[in-house]
Design a protein around this motif. Structure first.
Motif, short mmCIF file in Angstrom:
data_model
loop_
_atom_site.label_atom_id
_atom_site.label_comp_id
_atom_site.label_asym_id
_atom_site.label_seq_id
_atom_site.Cartn_x
_atom_site.Cartn_y
_atom_site.Cartn_z
N ALA A 21 -5.35 14.03 -0.58
CA ALA A 21 -5.83 12.63 -0.63
C ALA A 21 -7.34 12.56 -0.84
O ALA A 21 -7.84 11.65 -1.50
CB ALA A 21 -5.43 11.90 0.65
N ASN A 73 -11.05 6.33 5.02
CA ASN A 73 -10.46 5.02 5.25
C ASN A 73 -11.21 4.10 6.23
O ASN A 73 -11.63 3.01 5.87
CB ASN A 73 -9.02 5.26 5.75
CG ASN A 73 -8.10 4.11 5.45
OD1 ASN A 73 -8.54 3.02 5.16
ND2 ASN A 73 -6.81 4.37 5.51
N TYR A 132 -4.00 4.30 -3.25
CA TYR A 132 -4.79 5.29 -2.52
C TYR A 132 -6.28 5.02 -2.49
O TYR A 132 -7.01 5.60 -1.70
CB TYR A 132 -4.52 6.69 -3.07
CG TYR A 132 -4.97 6.90 -4.50
CD1 TYR A 132 -6.29 7.25 -4.77
CD2 TYR A 132 -4.09 6.76 -5.56
CE1 TYR A 132 -6.72 7.44 -6.07
CE2 TYR A 132 -4.51 6.95 -6.87
CZ TYR A 132 -5.81 7.29 -7.12
OH TYR A 132 -6.23 7.47 -8.39
N ARG A 155 0.82 -1.21 0.00
CA ARG A 155 0.00 0.00 0.00
C ARG A 155 0.86 1.26 0.00
O ARG A 155 0.61 2.20 -0.73
CB ARG A 155 -0.95 -0.02 1.20
CG ARG A 155 -2.03 1.01 1.10
CD ARG A 155 -3.27 0.62 1.86
NE ARG A 155 -3.06 0.74 3.28
CZ ARG A 155 -3.40 -0.16 4.19
NH1 ARG A 155 -3.99 -1.27 3.82
NH2 ARG A 155 -3.17 0.03 5.45
N LYS A 156 1.90 1.24 0.84
CA LYS A 156 2.75 2.44 0.96
C LYS A 156 3.66 2.60 -0.25
O LYS A 156 3.76 3.69 -0.81
CB LYS A 156 3.62 2.35 2.23
CG LYS A 156 2.83 2.42 3.52
CD LYS A 156 2.65 3.86 3.99
CE LYS A 156 1.82 3.88 5.26
NZ LYS A 156 1.01 5.04 5.47
N GLU A 201 -10.99 5.49 0.67
CA GLU A 201 -9.69 6.18 0.74
C GLU A 201 -8.78 5.26 1.54
O GLU A 201 -9.16 4.71 2.56
CB GLU A 201 -9.85 7.54 1.41
CG GLU A 201 -8.75 8.53 1.11
CD GLU A 201 -7.40 8.20 1.71
OE1 GLU A 201 -6.37 8.40 1.04
OE2 GLU A 201 -7.37 7.70 2.86
N ASN A 202 -7.54 5.08 1.08
CA ASN A 202 -6.74 3.98 1.61
C ASN A 202 -5.45 4.43 2.28
O ASN A 202 -4.61 3.59 2.60
CB ASN A 202 -6.40 3.06 0.42
CG ASN A 202 -6.50 1.61 0.75
OD1 ASN A 202 -6.98 1.24 1.82
ND2 ASN A 202 -6.05 0.76 -0.15
N THR A 203 -5.23 5.72 2.44
CA THR A 203 -3.90 6.14 2.91
C THR A 203 -3.89 6.93 4.21
O THR A 203 -2.83 7.15 4.78
CB THR A 203 -3.18 7.01 1.85
OG1 THR A 203 -3.91 8.24 1.69
CG2 THR A 203 -3.09 6.32 0.51
N GLU A 204 -5.03 7.44 4.65
CA GLU A 204 -4.96 8.32 5.84
C GLU A 204 -6.14 8.11 6.77
O GLU A 204 -6.79 7.06 6.76
CB GLU A 204 -4.77 9.78 5.42
CG GLU A 204 -5.89 10.32 4.54
CD GLU A 204 -5.66 11.77 4.12
OE1 GLU A 204 -4.51 12.26 4.12
OE2 GLU A 204 -6.66 12.43 3.79
N SER A 225 -4.47 5.15 10.00
CA SER A 225 -3.00 5.23 10.03
C SER A 225 -2.44 4.78 11.36
O SER A 225 -1.24 4.53 11.49
CB SER A 225 -2.55 6.67 9.77
OG SER A 225 -3.13 7.15 8.60
N ASN A 261 1.71 3.33 -3.29
CA ASN A 261 0.79 4.44 -3.09
C ASN A 261 -0.64 4.08 -3.52
O ASN A 261 -1.26 4.79 -4.31
CB ASN A 261 1.28 5.66 -3.86
CG ASN A 261 1.14 6.91 -3.02
OD1 ASN A 261 0.19 7.02 -2.23
ND2 ASN A 261 2.05 7.83 -3.16
#
Ligand code: NAD
Length: 337
Positions: free
Chosen positions: A150, A228, A96, A90-91, A122-125, A129, A94
């Motif tokens: 994002a 997320n 997202y 994922r990181k 939404e997959n990043t924040e 987290s 990216n």
């Protein structure tokens, strides 16, 4: 000529039942003459210092170059000093947005037979987290970070997806009445993007109400976009509406147009190596990958063969109440192509 050159795609068969269900995908793709050449990558047994994970740098490079891939379930090895496999993907790539199409499978009876919705997470924040710490004994704090960048990115993807797939409506799911700043910003970004898509209806639904509506009448929804943590919960709720994780496909969208499709279930160690696994979720994930590549004819052909096999009910795996092996079920799909 370049028009007929096969498309290279990365394949991570993964662990547990992964190789068995990946084999099923490879067979069905071969029989359907899908112009894809798989580049297979396995999770290593040593930590690659460049990724701090059991996933090698070469594996990640393969996805970056091909821009498209399919991933089986991965069991993250226990121990210190490495990053979780899914988190690394994922990181590093990216990824997202997580997209999960959820539709009723004809002939497989659940409480609802008219589900046809897409969740986009939404997959990043956000809360997900895990930015948490203890302030003093007995008091902890969690940071929910929401950024304009994002939020716009996932909203853009949701509207783009809706338009590209002939969908009519996008619902932004939120709790902005309480989370005024964070979910408020998320909504503001969705609204901005909505203005650029006047042909798509836009609505905002508070998450608690959304849950009630989904359970009462899932047909009320079309495309849902959300932060997320809400996406984590709502997407599993939606999987439950159609019969569970063994049937639900997903696709992760990353920076630069990367699409990494994956089943949402795990490696099922209890049935691994026994020719019992249901390959449907990974196959339908592979279908989302074909749609991303705009190979809609192949996608339709394979999707219909899967749905017809399940509807016919003669060959079903044990999780769907049948007695078929993975290989017999796969052969039945091939016969339906
Ligand atoms: P799981 O999804 O592997 O299994 C839960 C139950 O569902 C089991 O009874 C299993 O037999 C059944 N099941 C799952 N997929 C099936 C299929 N395709 N056909 C038939 N039955 C199926 O969840 P778990 O047991 O919590 O996790 C096992 C391992 O998988 C863990 O190591 C976990 O970390 C990993 N995992 C990976 C991912 C991923 O790679 N995305 C997701 C979830 C779990």
């Amino acid at each position: 000529s370049s028009a007929t050159a096969p498309i290279r795609a990365t394949l991570f068969p993964g662990d547990g039942i992964g190789p068995e269900i990946a084999e099923s995908v490879k067979q069905v793709f071969r029989e359907a003459e899908v112009p894809i050449e798989w580049e297979e990558h396995y999770v290593g047994d040593q930590i690659d210092p460049r990724t701090q994970s059991f996933l090698t740098w070469e594996s990640l490079e393969s996805v970056r170059q091909n821009k498209v891939g399919l991933k089986g379930p991965m069991a993250t090895p226990i121990g210190k000093g490495h990053r979780s496999l899914n988190l690394t993907l994922r990181k590093e790539l990216n990824l997202y947005a997580n997209v999960r199409p959820c539709y009723s499978l004809p002939g497989y009876k659940t409480r609802y037979d008219d589900v046809n919705l897409i969740t986009i997470r939404e997959n990043t924040e956000g809360e997900y987290s895990g930015l948490e710490h203890q302030v003093v004994r007995g008091v902890v704090e969690s940071l929910k970070i929401i950024t304009r960048q994002a939020s716009l990115r996932v909203a853009e993807y949701a509207f783009h997806y809706a338009k590209a797939h002939g969908r009519e409506r996008v619902s932004a799911i939120h709790k902005a009445n309480i989370m005024q700043k964070t979910d408020g910003l998320f909504l503001k970004c969705c609204r901005e993007v909505a203005e650029k898509y006047p042909e798509i209806q836009y609505e905002e639904v508070v998450i608690d109400n959304c849950c009630m509506m989904l359970v009462k009448n899932p047909a009320l929804f079309d495309v849902l976009v959300m932060p997320n943590l809400y996406g984590d919960i709502i997407s599993d709720l939606c999987a439950g509406l159609i019969g569970g994780l063994g049937l639900t496909p997903s696709c992760n969208i990353g920076e630069g147009g990367i699409a990494l499709a994956e089943a949402v279930h795990g490696s099922a160690p209890d049935i691994a190596g026994k020719n019992l696994a249901n390959p449907t979720a990974l196959l339908l994930s592979a279908v989302t990958m074909l749609r991303h590549l705009e190979l809609h004819d192949k996608a339709d052909r394979i999707q219909n063969a899967i749905l017809n096999t399940i509807a016919e009910g003669k060959y079903r795996t044990a999780d769907l109440g049948g007695k078929s092996s993975t290989t017999d079920f796969t052969q039945a799909i091939i016969d339906h192509l």
